[in-house]
Scaffold this motif. Structure first.
Motif, short mmCIF file in Angstrom:
data_model
loop_
_atom_site.label_atom_id
_atom_site.label_comp_id
_atom_site.label_asym_id
_atom_site.label_seq_id
_atom_site.Cartn_x
_atom_site.Cartn_y
_atom_site.Cartn_z
N TRP A 8 43.96 46.34 45.99
CA TRP A 8 42.67 46.92 45.63
C TRP A 8 42.21 46.46 44.25
O TRP A 8 41.01 46.30 44.02
CB TRP A 8 42.71 48.45 45.70
N LEU A 9 43.15 46.22 43.35
CA LEU A 9 42.78 45.73 42.03
C LEU A 9 42.31 44.27 42.12
O LEU A 9 41.34 43.87 41.45
CB LEU A 9 43.95 45.87 41.06
N ASN A 10 42.96 43.49 42.96
CA ASN A 10 42.52 42.11 43.18
C ASN A 10 41.14 42.07 43.84
O ASN A 10 40.33 41.21 43.53
CB ASN A 10 43.53 41.35 44.04
N LEU A 11 40.88 43.01 44.73
CA LEU A 11 39.57 43.07 45.38
C LEU A 11 38.47 43.41 44.38
O LEU A 11 37.39 42.82 44.41
CB LEU A 11 39.60 44.10 46.52
N ILE A 12 38.75 44.33 43.48
CA ILE A 12 37.79 44.67 42.43
C ILE A 12 37.53 43.46 41.53
O ILE A 12 36.39 43.16 41.18
CB ILE A 12 38.29 45.87 41.59
N ALA A 13 38.59 42.74 41.19
CA ALA A 13 38.45 41.55 40.34
C ALA A 13 37.63 40.48 41.05
O ALA A 13 36.77 39.83 40.43
CB ALA A 13 39.82 41.00 39.96
N ALA A 16 34.05 41.52 41.01
CA ALA A 16 33.50 41.36 39.66
C ALA A 16 33.15 39.90 39.37
O ALA A 16 32.28 39.63 38.54
CB ALA A 16 34.51 41.88 38.63
N ALA A 17 33.80 38.99 40.03
CA ALA A 17 33.50 37.57 39.83
C ALA A 17 32.36 37.09 40.73
O ALA A 17 31.52 36.30 40.30
CB ALA A 17 34.75 36.73 40.10
N ILE A 18 32.31 37.56 41.95
CA ILE A 18 31.36 37.04 42.93
C ILE A 18 29.98 37.67 42.82
O ILE A 18 28.96 36.97 42.91
CB ILE A 18 31.92 37.18 44.35
N VAL A 19 29.91 38.97 42.63
CA VAL A 19 28.62 39.67 42.64
C VAL A 19 27.64 39.12 41.60
O VAL A 19 26.48 38.83 41.95
CB VAL A 19 28.82 41.19 42.51
N PRO A 20 28.05 38.94 40.35
CA PRO A 20 27.08 38.38 39.39
C PRO A 20 26.60 36.97 39.79
O PRO A 20 25.44 36.63 39.56
CB PRO A 20 27.85 38.31 38.07
N VAL A 33 35.74 29.97 39.28
CA VAL A 33 36.30 30.09 37.93
C VAL A 33 36.33 31.56 37.51
O VAL A 33 37.31 32.05 36.96
CB VAL A 33 35.50 29.25 36.92
N GLY A 34 35.26 32.29 37.83
CA GLY A 34 35.20 33.71 37.52
C GLY A 34 36.29 34.49 38.24
O GLY A 34 36.88 35.41 37.68
N ALA A 35 36.58 34.11 39.48
CA ALA A 35 37.64 34.78 40.24
C ALA A 35 39.00 34.54 39.59
O ALA A 35 39.84 35.45 39.53
CB ALA A 35 37.64 34.31 41.69
N LEU A 36 39.24 33.33 39.12
CA LEU A 36 40.50 33.05 38.43
C LEU A 36 40.63 33.88 37.15
O LEU A 36 41.69 34.44 36.86
CB LEU A 36 40.61 31.56 38.10
N VAL A 37 39.55 33.94 36.41
CA VAL A 37 39.57 34.68 35.14
C VAL A 37 39.76 36.18 35.38
O VAL A 37 40.63 36.81 34.78
CB VAL A 37 38.27 34.42 34.34
N THR A 38 38.96 36.75 36.28
CA THR A 38 39.08 38.19 36.53
C THR A 38 40.40 38.53 37.20
O THR A 38 40.96 39.60 36.94
CB THR A 38 37.90 38.72 37.37
N GLY A 39 40.93 37.63 38.03
CA GLY A 39 42.24 37.86 38.64
C GLY A 39 43.34 37.87 37.60
O GLY A 39 44.26 38.71 37.65
#
Length: 58
Positions: A8-13, A16-20, A33-39
């Motif tokens: 669930w924490l990975n899903l939130i991350a 957080a990367a994809i929506v913006p 890149v955002g997914a890597l950073v937020t992950g």
């Protein structure tokens, strides 16, 4: 120590990367890149939570 971050924490991350990127109409590679950073941030935050829990037990 290998830490498994909860799904669930990975899903939130990921959200957080994809929506913006969807809202701002940015290219897919920016989302990647955002997914890597937020992950990475999510993993570090989960490790901190676990360290705090273990510290309280000792």
């Amino acid at each position: 120590m290998i830490v498994r971050t909860p799904w669930w924490l990975n899903l939130i991350a990921l959200a957080a990367a994809i929506v913006p990127c969807i809202v701002l109409d940015l290219p897919w590679y920016i989302a990647a890149v955002g997914a890597l950073v937020t992950g990475t941030i999510a993993d570090q935050a989960w490790q901190a939570v676990l360290r705090r829990r273990n510290h309280g037990r000792g």
